[in-house]
Design a protein around this motif. Structure first.
Motif, mmCIF file in Angstrom:
data_model
loop_
_atom_site.group_PDB
_atom_site.id
_atom_site.type_symbol
_atom_site.label_atom_id
_atom_site.label_comp_id
_atom_site.label_asym_id
_atom_site.label_seq_id
_atom_site.Cartn_x
_atom_site.Cartn_y
_atom_site.Cartn_z
ATOM 1 N N ILE A 1 -14.289 -11.513 7.086
ATOM 2 C CA ILE A 1 -13.283 -10.449 7.039
ATOM 3 C C ILE A 1 -11.908 -11.014 7.369
ATOM 4 N N LYS A 2 -10.962 -10.811 6.467
ATOM 5 C CA LYS A 2 -9.609 -11.350 6.643
ATOM 6 C C LYS A 2 -8.639 -10.324 7.211
ATOM 7 N N ALA A 3 -8.898 -9.027 6.993
ATOM 8 C CA ALA A 3 -7.995 -7.992 7.497
ATOM 9 C C ALA A 3 -8.690 -6.641 7.434
ATOM 10 N N VAL A 4 -8.227 -5.717 8.287
ATOM 11 C CA VAL A 4 -8.665 -4.333 8.252
ATOM 12 C C VAL A 4 -7.445 -3.490 7.898
ATOM 13 N N LEU A 5 -7.564 -2.682 6.858
ATOM 14 C CA LEU A 5 -6.448 -1.902 6.336
ATOM 15 C C LEU A 5 -6.665 -0.436 6.675
ATOM 16 N N PHE A 6 -5.841 0.114 7.556
ATOM 17 C CA PHE A 6 -5.942 1.514 7.958
ATOM 18 C C PHE A 6 -5.003 2.352 7.107
ATOM 19 N N THR A 7 -5.533 3.409 6.511
ATOM 20 C CA THR A 7 -4.725 4.243 5.611
ATOM 21 C C THR A 7 -3.868 5.262 6.349
ATOM 22 N N GLY A 8 -3.908 5.290 7.681
ATOM 23 C CA GLY A 8 -3.079 6.194 8.465
ATOM 24 C C GLY A 8 -3.851 7.350 9.059
ATOM 25 N N ASP A 9 -3.140 8.223 9.799
ATOM 26 C CA ASP A 9 -3.741 9.341 10.518
ATOM 27 C C ASP A 9 -4.823 8.860 11.478
ATOM 28 N N LEU A 10 -4.443 7.953 12.359
ATOM 29 C CA LEU A 10 -5.374 7.502 13.388
ATOM 30 C C LEU A 10 -5.555 8.554 14.467
ATOM 31 N N ILE A 11 -4.604 9.490 14.542
ATOM 32 C CA ILE A 11 -4.691 10.588 15.502
ATOM 33 C C ILE A 11 -4.374 11.894 14.768
#
Length: 365
Positions: free
Chosen positions: A72-82
């Motif tokens: 795994i090279k990166a984790v991409l979060f699409t937003g709205d973590l809260i």
């Protein structure tokens, strides 16, 4: 006597090593020379209820545990973590955590990834303002700093200030160099990015330094679920702003080297929870030609309604795995649940093979 104690200790250690955890559903690459990027879609449903929060940590634990196995090279979060950026009065019809509690839990879960893999977080509407993103202030830069994860400094190459003028990772660019894929650049943006942000991203793509990179653009709002139409004229008071239609016109279409765009944001509960429609209602995918005639793949992946709808468990542990094959052009997208996969009883449910959940993308040179 000492010899007996040493023999006893050696026996006990051997017994303990034999009791090491056996993975219920260990995942593997299709090709050992591939690498993976993980897309984590809108985990707000995990953070807003304390009973759901362990599923968020389970997911980041699973990613951390598979960094080496899946390369795994990166984790991409699409937003709205809260769910809400700045609230102390809880609406108990939709959450039981204050904003601070949500920010702190999300930050806690991402500690599982610190110093193991870079994570790139597009700002979602719920990261801004008081409730849903009508104002431009955010606590994002207080929790996700350039210093907290040593892997950030290895890949972060550019950033510009957010809407309040604060230097932040909300608008940032990350470089990756891979043997079979050459140079990759991931650019992420704030929610409904300003013209300033889109111009900055375009200038990066066109620059002498990055013009030959394959570019991935990560933002929150781009595609609508199911129909894959561009978002436009969304009912938010936040200004200035650009929605999906304008992002396409101002950035994705004119840039010759953006090959993949990833978003979250949209989605809705299925009429029959747990049915095939469940995933179809929270995914979208389309391809369009840019100004150079090259294909731009665009993918929306949002988990917040999976696992029981708006007030369900927050997402059933679903993750989108993007395996970059060693041919330097094929990306295999698959959908996996860390929740279902952890138990031998449910591991047969951990893989989705629906058309919207498993597909290949071919990146043109």
């Amino acid at each position: 006597m000492k010899i007996k104690l040493l023999l006893c200790l050696a026996f006990c250690l051997g017994e303990l090593s034999g009791m090491a955890q056996k993975r219920a559903d260990q995942q593997h690459l299709n090709n050992p020379n591939s690498f993976t990027m993980i897309v984590f879609g809108d985990p707000q449903g995990y953070t807003k209820y304390d009973i759901n929060q362990p599923l968020y940590e389970l997911s980041t634990c699973w990613i951390a545990d598979n960094v080496k196995n899946l390369n795994i090279k990166a984790v991409l979060f699409t937003g709205d973590l809260i769910e809400q950026n700045e609230q102390i009065v809880m609406n108990r019809n939709m959450l039981n955590q204050t904003s601070k509690q949500m920010w702190e839990w999300s930050s806690h879960c991402l500690k599982r990834l610190d110093n193991k893999v870079p994570y790139i977080i597009a700002g979602g509407n719920h990261e801004y303002g008081y409730v849903r993103g009508d104002e431009g202030f955010t606590h994002y830069p207080e929790y996700y700093t350039a210093e907290r994860n040593s892997k950030t400094s290895e890949h972060l190459v550019a950033a510009i200030p957010n809407r309040t003028g604060t230097m932040s990772l909300e608008n940032s660019a990350w470089e990756f160099k891979e043997k079979n894929w050459g140079d990759l650049l991931v650019i992420c943006s704030e929610f409904a990015p300003r013209d300033t942000v889109l111009a900055w991203a375009k200038n990066l793509c066109d620059s002498e330094k990055y013009k030959n990179h394959k570019v991935i653009f990560l933002t929150h709002s781009l595609l609508r679920e199911t129909s894959a139409e561009y978002t436009d004229n969304e009912n938010y008071k936040l200004t200035p702003h650009n929605w999906g239609k304008q992002i396409w016109e101002k950035l994705l279409y004119p840039c010759k080297n953006i090959r993949l765009a990833i978003c979250g944001h949209t989605g809705h509960p299925a009429e029959v929870a747990g049915s095939d429609e469940d995933h179809a209602a929270n995914n979208a995918y389309r391809c369009d030609k840019n100004s150079e005639g090259k294909t731009v793949h665009q993918m929306m992946f949002n988990i917040q309604c999976l696992g029981g709808g708006w007030e369900g468990n927050g997402g059933d542990g679903w993750l989108r795995l993007l395996e970059f094959m060693p041919d330097g052009k094929t990306i295999k997208a698959s959908t996996y649940s860390a929740l279902f996969g952890i138990s031998p009883v449910t591991k047969h449910l951990a893989h989705r093979t629906d058309k919207c959940c498993q597909f290949d993308m071919v990146i043109e040179p």
